[in-house]
Design a protein around this motif. Structure first.
Motif, short mmCIF file in Angstrom:
data_model
loop_
_atom_site.label_atom_id
_atom_site.label_comp_id
_atom_site.label_asym_id
_atom_site.label_seq_id
_atom_site.Cartn_x
_atom_site.Cartn_y
_atom_site.Cartn_z
N LEU A 13 41.81 32.24 44.29
CA LEU A 13 40.64 33.00 43.83
C LEU A 13 40.04 32.37 42.59
O LEU A 13 38.81 32.32 42.43
CB LEU A 13 41.04 34.45 43.56
N SER A 14 40.89 31.85 41.72
CA SER A 14 40.41 31.19 40.52
C SER A 14 39.62 29.92 40.86
O SER A 14 38.54 29.67 40.31
CB SER A 14 41.58 30.84 39.59
N VAL A 16 38.15 29.14 43.80
CA VAL A 16 36.91 29.47 44.52
C VAL A 16 35.89 30.07 43.57
O VAL A 16 34.69 29.74 43.62
CB VAL A 16 37.20 30.42 45.70
N GLY A 17 36.35 30.95 42.68
CA GLY A 17 35.45 31.51 41.69
C GLY A 17 34.84 30.43 40.81
O GLY A 17 33.64 30.48 40.49
N LEU A 46 41.74 32.59 51.50
CA LEU A 46 40.59 33.42 51.13
C LEU A 46 40.10 34.26 52.31
O LEU A 46 39.27 35.15 52.12
CB LEU A 46 39.47 32.52 50.63
N THR A 209 36.32 37.01 44.58
CA THR A 209 37.07 36.30 43.54
C THR A 209 37.25 37.16 42.30
O THR A 209 38.06 36.82 41.43
CB THR A 209 36.36 35.00 43.15
N SER A 210 36.52 38.28 42.22
CA SER A 210 36.68 39.23 41.12
C SER A 210 36.12 40.56 41.57
O SER A 210 35.33 40.64 42.52
CB SER A 210 35.97 38.75 39.85
#
Length: 252
Positions: A13-14, A16-17, A46, A209-210
């Motif tokens: 996630l980090s 991709v973000g 993801l 991602t958040s």
């Protein structure tokens, strides 16, 4: 260094973000070069569904599209769209991408008839006008990747009556780009360059991602962001079987 099996979700996630936040094209391409060895595993973690959704849209909207159709995969990355097309029997696949390292991964799949290094939006596609029965661009329509101004170039290399399939995210950080994209798509339709066949919103596009990327009213409880698949047909002689298509109502 490639990740071991079982990628760590917070790390993915980090990454991709971070990719979503890069709006400079040169920096984005550098990021993708470094990401290439881990890309497929990361997007699987993801639960990224765009390649499958796009190819499903293309083949379901026009089931008469022959397996001999010439198909161009724009911003092809590692070849995830080609894998979906190949699984449905298509073999005449060609790809372009702006990242040399992503192209290396795509080449290793052995699914493309040709692969070309091309930064879409910065230079013309390396193909003649009216070459392809279908053109797809999946996962590359956002800030720092392919600009909206490149859309007519996709249309240029499509045969009259051919299909263009496009996807974009519909999460808050991509709202402004999505609005500009839809203005471009609508402008080309008003100019009678193409006709919209499908605009398919999808709630479960990929994991957010958040928390601020989750859109209220979608599958927020599952932590997914939404996206949308568009399918257009270029004006001109229609492909066999196209007469049976009933274009979906526009979704804006």
């Amino acid at each position: 260094m490639a990740q071991e099996d079982g990628a760590n979700l917070p790390e993915v996630l980090s990454r991709v973000g971070a990719s979503h936040r890069i709006t400079d094209l040169a920096h984005k391409l550098q990021f993708y070069d470094l990401w290439a060895p881990n890309y497929d595993q990361d997007v699987a973690t993801l639960q990224y569904r765009a390649p499958c959704l796009a190819v499903d849209c293309l083949t379901q909207a026009l089931p008469g599209l022959p397996h001999t159709a010439l198909i161009l995969d724009v911003a092809c990355g590692t070849g995830l769209v080609a894998a979906e097309l190949q699984a449905r029997g298509f073999r005449q696949l060609h790809g372009v991408d702006g990242s040399p390292k992503m192209l290396e991964q795509a080449r290793a799949r052995g699914l493309y008839q040709s692969l070309s290094l091309c930064t879409v939006g910065q230079e013309p596609l390396p193909h003649l006008e009216g070459t392809f029965d279908a053109v797809l661009i999946v996962g590359a329509l956002s800030d720092g990747q392919v600009p909206c101004s490149a859309i007519p170039e996709l249309l240029r290399v499509t045969k009259p009556g051919g299909l263009v399939c496009l996807t974009t995210r519909a999460n808050p950080s991509n709202f402004a780009y999505k609005d500009a994209l839809e203005a471009t798509l609508d402008g080309l339709e008003q100019a009678r360059a193409w006709e919209r066949l499908v605009a398919l919103p999808v709630d479960q596009w990929e994991l957010a991602t958040s928390g601020c990327e989750v859109v209220s009213g979608t599958w927020a409880k599952d932590g997914f962001i939404p996206g949308i698949v568009y399918l257009y047909q270029k004006r001109g002689l229609r492909r066999p079987g196209a007469e049976a298509l009933s274009p979906s109502p526009a979704v804006l």
